[in-house]
Design an enzyme around this catalytic site. Structure first.
Site, short mmCIF file in Angstrom:
data_model
loop_
_atom_site.label_atom_id
_atom_site.label_comp_id
_atom_site.label_asym_id
_atom_site.label_seq_id
_atom_site.Cartn_x
_atom_site.Cartn_y
_atom_site.Cartn_z
NE ARG A 1 -9.08 -55.00 43.50
CZ ARG A 1 -10.34 -55.33 43.79
NH1 ARG A 1 -10.60 -56.45 44.44
NH2 ARG A 1 -11.34 -54.54 43.43
CG HIS B 1 -8.73 -46.51 44.81
ND1 HIS B 1 -8.13 -47.40 45.67
CD2 HIS B 1 -9.69 -47.22 44.17
CE1 HIS B 1 -8.72 -48.58 45.56
NE2 HIS B 1 -9.68 -48.48 44.66
CD GLN C 1 2.25 -44.95 46.02
OE1 GLN C 1 2.18 -46.01 46.63
NE2 GLN C 1 1.27 -44.50 45.25
CB CYS D 1 -1.67 -46.20 52.10
SG CYS D 1 -1.31 -47.84 52.78
CG ASN E 1 -6.65 -47.09 40.98
OD1 ASN E 1 -6.45 -47.16 42.18
ND2 ASN E 1 -6.52 -48.12 40.19
#
Length: 693
Positions: A559, A500, A400, A431, A533
């Protein structure tokens, strides 16, 4: 005994004066809370017999703790020059033995002799070397000779390893994708060329290559930070920020000097969008003799004047001819089928190679390296290139990267394609870290769709490897939603997108929005794989999310794998694994063995392994054993109360104290050095927010 004595004692304890003619009874103890009520409050419903009573603390204890904390915070402030001098002196001390001397056990083994930066005093080193650790050298299990020799903390076991090993056996490293020293030097000097990236950038009208008169798209310049401070800063960016690899250094210097002397009007003319170049490639850059590296040779480039540079494409000056028709069509690329595969997310700090090996052994199908910054990779930073390393056990492996501009990302993917063995390249556009967002990368790209388009098009057109993208739902809650770009992401060249289910603004303040992920998957074209995700913490979560949306290709576990890496086993075996403390300790042993093989078995490698082990333990303490819960499975947002485990080791593992994590590390790696302390890099115990995603 008087019958009134118990009642008087109760009232005295409660400090309530008795009233005449009245009878006071003690209040009954409150019933234990209902597990359903605890779950509604996001509190883990631990069985009552395992709950720990709250500790009794006095004001004196609190004051003493505050004094100790303040005393530890106060440190002597040293200048950078002083710190550098201390590091140089430390290298010459006996604690830093020369690697060659330690490996062969001879003071004259180093080829640098007296010019070596490290110590050659074997006697002084052995006198201060810490006692060897118990166990066998970690390199014995991979049938390799230990490269650390006398410096290995398991040196006492070397004689047994050598006697039991076949000396004629070939020595093979189980890790690949290392940074070549020759390539690193070329990157330091900006002497590596990227013909495929340059050709693709020209084709898209984004850039005409390195050096000489670089033409940038007007929209790109307006969005670049350099353009905000006027044309002079923009000229400085064009001349200084872009490496010169397709023309000689002398020619580049002359062109750059001319750029500094032009007026504003000429700068505006230079910034007009360049014409699309047809078929610019040089077949010599694809020769196997160069192994992909294209260093610039000054003698091989003819010097030309400025007018010639304006008339000819920059690649034509260097005899570069690229036939873009030879590039495979997007549908001809080797694609990866993510459907039904368990994908371990790229994780900052903890998602290192030893941790990925642990998850791979527990059932992960797809692994991805930690996020690497494009600018650092192009500068040849060894620490950033270490994030690209791959173990032979990783069957489907990707890297990545994170960059803010199409030219940077295109050159990075070409470099990775030449130098590394990877199955896909993932571009991080989600991010949330401030230092990344402030540079225009990460989730900041969600606010700039045209920049996203340029990056994906430049990357997918430069290499044949599949390009995937990781995004969030949006930057701000309810704005710049990603569902409007799903179809475009496929058109731009990506083969898969991971969503996400949180916005950048939201961080971890709420659970992931899987309804929105399903909406995005339903809008996606059939040939674009969409992965979800967020908050996958059990096989129940996995089954629910995958079954809710048939168009969803798979899920990415992040996580959940940090807290319990055996989640991949649970999903594949469809069970809630009530793993014992001994089985968890065996997993930690595997991580330590992999870590010593990766970071080294000398003192420095042992302490590096200890550091990353402690970072991981700061997450694993949040796992609540299945046998201790009234309601299963555990949800990732549950706050665990203070409780005991079923044995001493389990109690130690569920502690959220760094002192207990250090005790676990000492059980595996020996005593910590004197004055050792540890503070987690990320706020792993924060349930409402996190510093990384």
């Amino acid at each position: 005994m008087n019958a009134d004595e118990p009642l008087a004692a109760v009232m005295a304890a409660a400090k309530v004066p008795p009233e005449e003619g009245s009878i006071s009874l003690p209040e009954p103890q409150a019933a234990p809370p209902n597990p359903e009520d605890l779950v509604a409050k996001a509190i883990a419903p631990v069985k009552a017999e395992f709950l720990r009573p709250p500790p009794l603390r006095s004001r004196a204890d609190d004051a003493c703790e505050k004094r100790s904390v303040s005393s530890n915070v106060t440190k002597e402030k040293k200048s950078k020059r002083q710190l550098k001098r201390e590091r140089q002196q430390e290298k010459k001390s006996a604690t830093h033995i020369c690697p060659a001397v330690a490996k062969f056990g001879k003071a004259d083994a180093c080829r640098y002799g007296g010019k070596c930066r490290f110590s050659h005093d074997l006697d002084a080193y052995l006198a201060q070397k810490p006692a060897d650790l118990e166990g066998t050298c970690p390199f014995a299990s991979v049938k390799e000779s230990c490269p650390y020799g006398l410096a290995c903390r398991f040196f006492s076991s070397h004689s047994e390893v050598v006697s039991s090993k076949d000396e004629n056996a070939p020595k093979k490293s189980s890790e690949i994708n290392g940074l070549n020293k020759d390539l690193q030097k070329l990157l330091w000097k900006n002497k590596v060329s990227f013909p495929k990236a340059s050709a693709q950038l020209k084709l898209l009208g984004l850039s005409s290559g390195y050096g000489s008169k670089t033409k940038l798209d007007v929209n790109q310049v307006e969005s670049h930070p350099a353009s905000q401070n006027g044309s002079s800063n923009l000229q400085e960016h064009i001349s200084n920020d872009m490496p010169c690899s397709l023309v000689s250094e002398m020619e580049c210097a002359s062109v750059c000097m001319e750029k500094e002397s032009v007026d504003d009007a000429s700068v505006v003319d230079d910034l007009r969008p360049s014409k699309k170049v047809k078929n610019p490639i040089d077949e010599k850059f694809n020769s196997s003799d160069m192994n992909g590296m294209c260093p610039v040779e000054e003698d091989s480039v003819e010097l030309v004047d400025r007018d010639q540079l304006e008339e000819k494409p920059i690649d034509s000056v260097c005899s570069v001819k690229v036939d873009l028709d030879l590039k495979p069509h997007l549908r001809e690329k080797k694609l990866i089928d993510f459907r039904g595969k368990l994908y371990l997310a790229p994780l900052t700090t903890v998602g290192n190679l030893p941790f990925r090996r642990v998850c791979r052994g527990l059932g992960a199908d797809v692994t991805c390296g930690e996020m690497a910054m494009c600018t650092n990779l192009l500068q040849g930073q060894a620490s950033e290139w270490a994030l690209l390393r791959r173990h032979s056990s990783e069957e489907i492996f990707g890297v990545q990267i994170c960059g803010a501009y199409p030219d940077t990302v295109a050159r990075t993917v070409e470099l990775i394609d030449r130098e590394c063995t990877v199955d896909f390249i993932d571009i991080n556009m989600g991010c949330p870290i401030d230092i990344v967002v402030n540079k225009g990368a990460g989730s900041c790209l969600l606010t700039k769709p045209m920049r996203m388009k340029g990056i994906i098009q430049a990357a997918s057109g430069t290499v044949d490897k599949p390009i995937t993208v990781k995004v969030r739902t949006a930057y701000f809650e309810g704005r710049n939603r990603i569902d409007s770009l799903i179809s475009d992401i496929k058109t731009w060249g990506a083969t898969a997108v991971t969503i996400h289910g949180r916005s950048r603004q939201q961080r971890y303040s709420k659970l992931a929005d899987w309804e929105y992920i399903n909406l995005c998957a339903s809008k996606a074209p059939d040939d674009l794989q969409v992965l979800g995700n967020g908050d996958i913490f059990s096989y129940h979560d996995w089954n629910m999310h995958i079954s809710d949306c048939p168009k969803l290709a798979s899920g990415m576990v992040a996580r959940g794998a940090l807290i319990k890496p055996w989640i991949f086993t649970e999903i594949k075996e469809q069970r809630d694994w009530d793993i014992s403390s001994g089985e968890r300790f065996d997993i930690l042993k595997d991580f330590v063995r992999y870590g010593l093989q990766h970071w080294g078995s000398d003192t420095k490698g042992v302490e590096s392994t200890r550091y990353f082990l402690l970072e991981w333990l700061s997450y694993t303490c949040r796992y609540i054993p299945v046998g201790l819960l009234d309601v299963i499975p555990q949800r990732i947002n549950w706050r665990p109360p203070s409780y005991y485990g079923r044995n001493d080791l389990e109690t130690l593992m569920v502690s959220d104290s760094a002192a207990d994590w250090i005790r676990i590390s000492e059980m595996l790696l020996g005593k910590v050095p004197e004055g050792f302390s540890f503070t987690p890099k990320h706020k792993s115990n924060a349930y409402d927010r996190a510093e990384n995603g």
